[in-house]
Scaffold this motif. Structure first.
Motif, mmCIF file in Angstrom:
data_model
loop_
_atom_site.group_PDB
_atom_site.id
_atom_site.type_symbol
_atom_site.label_atom_id
_atom_site.label_comp_id
_atom_site.label_asym_id
_atom_site.label_seq_id
_atom_site.Cartn_x
_atom_site.Cartn_y
_atom_site.Cartn_z
ATOM 1 N N ARG A 267 10.548 -21.373 -7.333
ATOM 2 C CA ARG A 267 11.567 -20.470 -6.776
ATOM 3 C C ARG A 267 11.560 -19.128 -7.488
ATOM 4 O O ARG A 267 11.688 -18.081 -6.861
ATOM 5 N N GLU A 268 11.409 -19.129 -8.821
ATOM 6 C CA GLU A 268 11.343 -17.877 -9.574
ATOM 7 C C GLU A 268 10.101 -17.084 -9.182
ATOM 8 O O GLU A 268 10.157 -15.870 -9.012
ATOM 9 N N GLN A 269 8.982 -17.778 -9.031
ATOM 10 C CA GLN A 269 7.741 -17.118 -8.638
ATOM 11 C C GLN A 269 7.875 -16.508 -7.245
ATOM 12 O O GLN A 269 7.435 -15.380 -6.998
ATOM 13 N N GLU A 270 8.520 -17.224 -6.345
ATOM 14 C CA GLU A 270 8.736 -16.712 -4.996
ATOM 15 C C GLU A 270 9.637 -15.479 -5.023
ATOM 16 O O GLU A 270 9.377 -14.494 -4.329
ATOM 17 N N SER A 271 10.680 -15.520 -5.855
ATOM 18 C CA SER A 271 11.579 -14.373 -5.981
ATOM 19 C C SER A 271 10.831 -13.159 -6.523
ATOM 20 O O SER A 271 10.992 -12.042 -6.031
ATOM 21 N N ARG A 272 10.008 -13.372 -7.555
ATOM 22 C CA ARG A 272 9.231 -12.259 -8.118
ATOM 23 C C ARG A 272 8.252 -11.707 -7.094
ATOM 24 O O ARG A 272 8.075 -10.486 -6.983
ATOM 25 N N SER A 273 7.625 -12.573 -6.319
ATOM 26 C CA SER A 273 6.689 -12.125 -5.291
ATOM 27 C C SER A 273 7.399 -11.305 -4.226
ATOM 28 O O SER A 273 6.881 -10.289 -3.757
ATOM 29 N N LEU A 274 8.590 -11.737 -3.839
ATOM 30 C CA LEU A 274 9.370 -11.010 -2.842
ATOM 31 C C LEU A 274 9.755 -9.623 -3.355
ATOM 32 O O LEU A 274 9.623 -8.620 -2.649
ATOM 33 N N ILE A 275 10.207 -9.547 -4.604
ATOM 34 C CA ILE A 275 10.576 -8.260 -5.190
ATOM 35 C C ILE A 275 9.356 -7.359 -5.308
ATOM 36 O O ILE A 275 9.416 -6.164 -5.005
ATOM 37 N N PHE B 151 8.871 -3.687 -3.648
ATOM 38 C CA PHE B 151 8.478 -2.494 -4.392
ATOM 39 C C PHE B 151 7.269 -1.840 -3.731
ATOM 40 O O PHE B 151 7.206 -0.630 -3.574
ATOM 41 N N HIS B 152 6.302 -2.678 -3.358
ATOM 42 C CA HIS B 152 5.079 -2.173 -2.740
ATOM 43 C C HIS B 152 5.386 -1.450 -1.431
ATOM 44 O O HIS B 152 4.790 -0.428 -1.118
ATOM 45 N N GLU B 153 6.331 -1.976 -0.668
ATOM 46 C CA GLU B 153 6.696 -1.377 0.613
ATOM 47 C C GLU B 153 7.691 -0.234 0.456
ATOM 48 O O GLU B 153 8.031 0.428 1.432
ATOM 49 N N GLY B 154 8.179 -0.023 -0.766
ATOM 50 C CA GLY B 154 9.122 1.058 -1.008
ATOM 51 C C GLY B 154 10.547 0.711 -0.627
ATOM 52 O O GLY B 154 11.396 1.588 -0.516
#
Length: 89
Positions: A46-54, A58-61
């Motif tokens: 879940r933490e990894q998924e949250s970091r990936s989403l964030i 960031f990448h999409e601005g």
């Protein structure tokens, strides 16, 4: 096994019930360690998924860093002339 228990019938679990249903389930140490490892793995995923989403945001601005107002401090001219200024909290 009481119907309120989520554990399947026939498994070697001891279930302690109270007036409101299951209070406690006693399992073997090996099963407890397995359940604990699975819970830790789920938390990590879940933490990894949250970091990936964030990171994707960031990448999409779509996400930006927000400054913490409590971390600001006012510096005087004397403060800026000190060599150890940035070594202090």
């Amino acid at each position: 096994m009481p119907p309120a228990s989520p554990l399947p019938a026939g498994d070697p679990h001891r279930v302690i019930t109270g007036p409101d249903g299951v209070v406690e389930v006693i399992v073997s140490l090996s099963e407890y360690q397995q359940l604990k490892a699975e819970r830790e793995e789920l938390r990590r995923l879940r933490e990894q998924e949250s970091r990936s989403l964030i990171a994707a945001q960031f990448h999409e601005g779509m996400a930006q860093y927000a400054a913490d107002p409590a971390s600001f401090r006012t510096l005087t001219r004397e403060d800026l002339q000190r060599e150890d200024l940035f070594d202090r909290p």
